[in-house]
Design an enzyme around this catalytic site. Structure first.
Site, PDB file in Angstrom:
ATOM      1  N   ASP A  49       0.374 -25.516  -0.066  1.00 30.85           N
ATOM      2  CA  ASP A  49      -1.047 -24.179   0.390  1.00 30.85           C
ATOM      3  C   ASP A  49      -2.126 -25.562  -0.427  1.00 30.85           C
ATOM      4  OD1 ASP A  49       0.156 -22.709   1.538  1.00 30.85           O
ATOM      5  OD2 ASP A  49       0.529 -21.587  -0.345  1.00 30.85           O
ATOM      6  N   LYS A  51       0.490 -19.085   6.543  1.00 34.09           N
ATOM      7  CA  LYS A  51       1.328 -20.507   6.311  1.00 34.09           C
ATOM      8  C   LYS A  51       1.800 -21.401   7.648  1.00 34.09           C
ATOM      9  CE  LYS A  51       3.219 -21.005   1.803  1.00 34.09           C
ATOM     10  NZ  LYS A  51       2.951 -21.352   0.914  1.00 34.09           N
ATOM     11  N   CYS A  56       0.543   0.567  11.853  1.00 32.99           N
ATOM     12  CA  CYS A  56       1.325   0.774  10.660  1.00 32.99           C
ATOM     13  C   CYS A  56       0.636   2.515  10.157  1.00 32.99           C
ATOM     14  CB  CYS A  56       1.554   0.441   9.491  1.00 32.99           C
ATOM     15  SG  CYS A  56       3.025   0.895   8.879  1.00 32.99           S
ATOM     16  N   TYR A  57      -0.212   2.557   8.725  1.00 26.39           N
ATOM     17  CA  TYR A  57      -1.225   3.352   8.187  1.00 26.39           C
ATOM     18  C   TYR A  57      -1.881   3.536   9.242  1.00 26.39           C
ATOM     19  CZ  TYR A  57      -4.069   5.083   4.944  1.00 26.39           C
ATOM     20  OH  TYR A  57      -5.040   5.610   4.387  1.00 26.39           O
ATOM     21  N   GLY A 108       0.571  -1.319   0.015  1.00 21.98           N
ATOM     22  CA  GLY A 108       0.202   0.042  -0.080  1.00 21.98           C
ATOM     23  C   GLY A 108       1.016   1.372   0.186  1.00 21.98           C
ATOM     24  N   HIS A 137       5.372  -3.104  12.803  1.00 20.12           N
ATOM     25  CA  HIS A 137       4.032  -4.843  12.326  1.00 20.12           C
ATOM     26  C   HIS A 137       4.521  -5.737  13.131  1.00 20.12           C
ATOM     27  CE1 HIS A 137       2.853  -2.654   8.928  1.00 20.12           C
ATOM     28  NE2 HIS A 137       3.860  -2.159   8.385  1.00 20.12           N
ATOM     29  N   GLU A 158       2.627  -8.390  13.472  1.00 21.38           N
ATOM     30  CA  GLU A 158       1.821  -9.530  13.080  1.00 21.38           C
ATOM     31  C   GLU A 158       2.433 -10.814  12.411  1.00 21.38           C
ATOM     32  OE1 GLU A 158       1.124  -6.449   9.668  1.00 21.38           O
ATOM     33  OE2 GLU A 158       1.787  -6.795  11.421  1.00 21.38           O
ATOM     34  N   GLY A 193       2.502 -28.036  -4.528  1.00 16.71           N
ATOM     35  CA  GLY A 193       2.859 -26.761  -2.741  1.00 16.71           C
ATOM     36  C   GLY A 193       2.152 -27.143  -1.566  1.00 16.71           C
TER      37      GLY A 193
END
Length: 501
Positions: free
Chosen positions: A205, A356, A51-52, A24, A146, A148, A203
């Site tokens: 996922d 993940k 952050c933002y 962003g 951040h 997270e 993969g």
């Protein structure tokens, strides 16, 4: 209800994402910047602006509170919480149990110039005086860093403090509970005769998504692997054997490599490559779906194919949604929200609310072999975007062999599980070198290996010189057309900014 999505079953926090880890570019003071509903800031519900979000919180309390910083702050920063005076006050709740100073991950250019009215500072860095703020009476907090991402060392503790101690969310979410409810939800959605189709890549996922679907409805799930000509060495056969023989998944493999490579001829722009591959994939997939539907209609378990499975993760959702314009969308090749209307299929995304690391835990609980659960991710457009330039069969052969050598040496050194993703890219430049007794002018391979847990941010892996020398020697000696190997040591501000991968 059995068909309810996970966020309606478990206590859930609303995340309003303005692109904090998804590229962003907005400043809160820009004319077209996104803003939250002003009612949020007058309410007494717990709010954490990240952050933002911190800048939005401050901006809504005074438009002069945010300005462009003199220095940008990307990567690690040292933050301290020494400005918290009263440890019993609610303003210190967000950082309870943390040391006075910790390393955090920053990704911002703007910063707070003034403290909003009715707020107090609770954290700072050398570049940001107001790196953390709290309302004097409401449970409203803002932090510039951040929590997270895994690179903020105690970020999980901060999020736990907010979710559990401040929001009073119940801690009743477990992977076992999620797995059981998700299998029941799929069975209820699809019904006793419904058919599901989904693309797999080998993969983690798509494999975990396929396995949970297989666990729910068995052979009524139809997995499709499309060989687009830019897969890794022996990838199609390896995936076929793994999914069918080891996991019992109903799989169809389609070799469409000639079709893909023909359309990629002469194309050098990475975004154009992604779009060509994405469009071709959808066309091939639709054609295959029609054949599978016809075959399924005459089977003992006949039923219409009504559903499409996707292995979408939560980071994919963040990175694929654009607030305004294509330049803010990072994963243009990912099909989040991009289901072709002509397919008339409903979407099932069992992993949509997982990260993940959680997908890997789920995969292990589903009985997927450990080496597959920990397999490094591979981008949908494959080697096409790891070849920086035109994609030709000769260039694919070079990139494919270099990547194979690199991964083979990583495995041999016992480093594969320590690294989150590793690959070789073929650069669009040539270097002068000496091979044997003659001077050559050949191509350059760039190696990249990163460490990450959340797959939102990443840092480069510190190989020793002996390892890099061995890999470089093998690549130059075993691959015709390469005379130079380099190693990329840039940290990824956002993980998917990885060398056009």
């Amino acid at each position: 209800m059995e068909t309810e999505e996970p966020h309606k079953v478990f206590d859930t926090l609303l995340v309003i994402d303005f692109g904090s880890q998804s590229g962003g570019p907005y400043s809160v003071y820009a004319p077209d910047a996104p803003h939250a509903d002003p009612a949020i800031w007058t309410s007494s519900i717990p709010v954490l602006g990240i952050c933002y979000g911190l800048q939005e919180l401050a901006y809504q309390h005074g438009q002069n509170n945010v300005l462009a910083g003199e220095k940008r702050e990307y990567g690690y920063a040292n933050i301290n919480f020494e400005s918290i005076v009263d440890k019993e006050d609610h303003k210190s709740d967000l950082f309870q149990g943390l040391e006075d100073t910790i390393d955090v991950w920053m990704s911002h250019g703007d910063k707070l110039a003034h403290l909003p009215e009715s707020f107090t500072a609770i954290a700072s860095t050398s570049n940001a005086k107001f790196a953390g703020i709290a309302h004097i009476s409401k449970p409203h907090y803002g932090i510039q860093f951040h929590p997270e991402v895994s690179h903020t060392r105690q970020g999980t503790k901060i999020l736990q403090n907010f979710a559990v101690n401040i929001c009073n969310a119940r801690r009743h979410w477990t992977m076992e509970e999620f797995m059981g409810k998700e299998i029941s939800r799929i069975q209820a959605l699809v019904g006793p005769k419904g058919q599901v189709i989904g693309a797999v890549s080998g993969g983690v996922d798509s494999t975990v998504a396929a396995k949970i679907m297989n666990s729910a409805i068995g052979d009524r799930f139809h997995a499709v692997l499309v060989d687009n000509g830019v897969l890794r060495l022996n990838e199609a056969e390896s995936v076929r054997r793994m999914l069918t023989q080891h996991l019992g998944i109903n799989l169809t493999v389609i070799d469409a490599s000639d079709r893909f490579l023909s359309d990629l001829e002469g194309v050098t722009d990475p975004e154009q490559k992604r779009k060509i591959i994405g469009k071709n994939f959808i066309n091939v997939f639709q054609e295959t779906a029609k054949h599978i539907a016809a075959d399924a209609s005459s089977s003992p378990k006949a039923g219409e194919i009504e559903w499409l499975l996707q292995g979408t993760l939560y980071p994919d959702v963040i990175e694929s949604i654009s607030f305004k314009g294509p330049s803010q969308t990072i994963k243009t090749h990912h099909n989040v929200g991009g289901l072709p209307a002509a397919m008339h299929l409903k979407l099932i995304e069992p992993l949509r609310e997982l990260f993940k690391d959680e997908v890997r835990i789920l995969g292990a609980k589903l009985g997927i072999p450990e080496d597959l659960v920990w397999r490094h991710p591979f981008p949908g457009p494959g080697l096409a975007i790891r070849i920086l330039g035109e994609v030709t069969r000769s260039q694919i052969a070079i990139a494919r062999q270099a990547d194979h050598i690199f991964i083979e040496e990583i495995v041999s050194a016992g480093l594969y599980r320590q690294i989150s993703q590793a690959f070789a890219a073929l650069l669009p430049v040539k270097a002068v070198g000496v091979m044997g007794d003659k001077r050559v002018h050949e191509q350059v391979i760039a190696l990249r290996a990163v460490e990450t847990t959340d797959f939102m941010t990443a840092d480069w892996f510190p190989f020793d010189g002996v390892f890099l020398k061995r890999v470089s020697s093998r690549i130059v000696n075993e691959i015709d057309g390469v005379c130079r190997v380099v190693y990329d040591v840039n940290s990824a501000l956002s993980y998917i900014e990885r060398l056009r991968a």
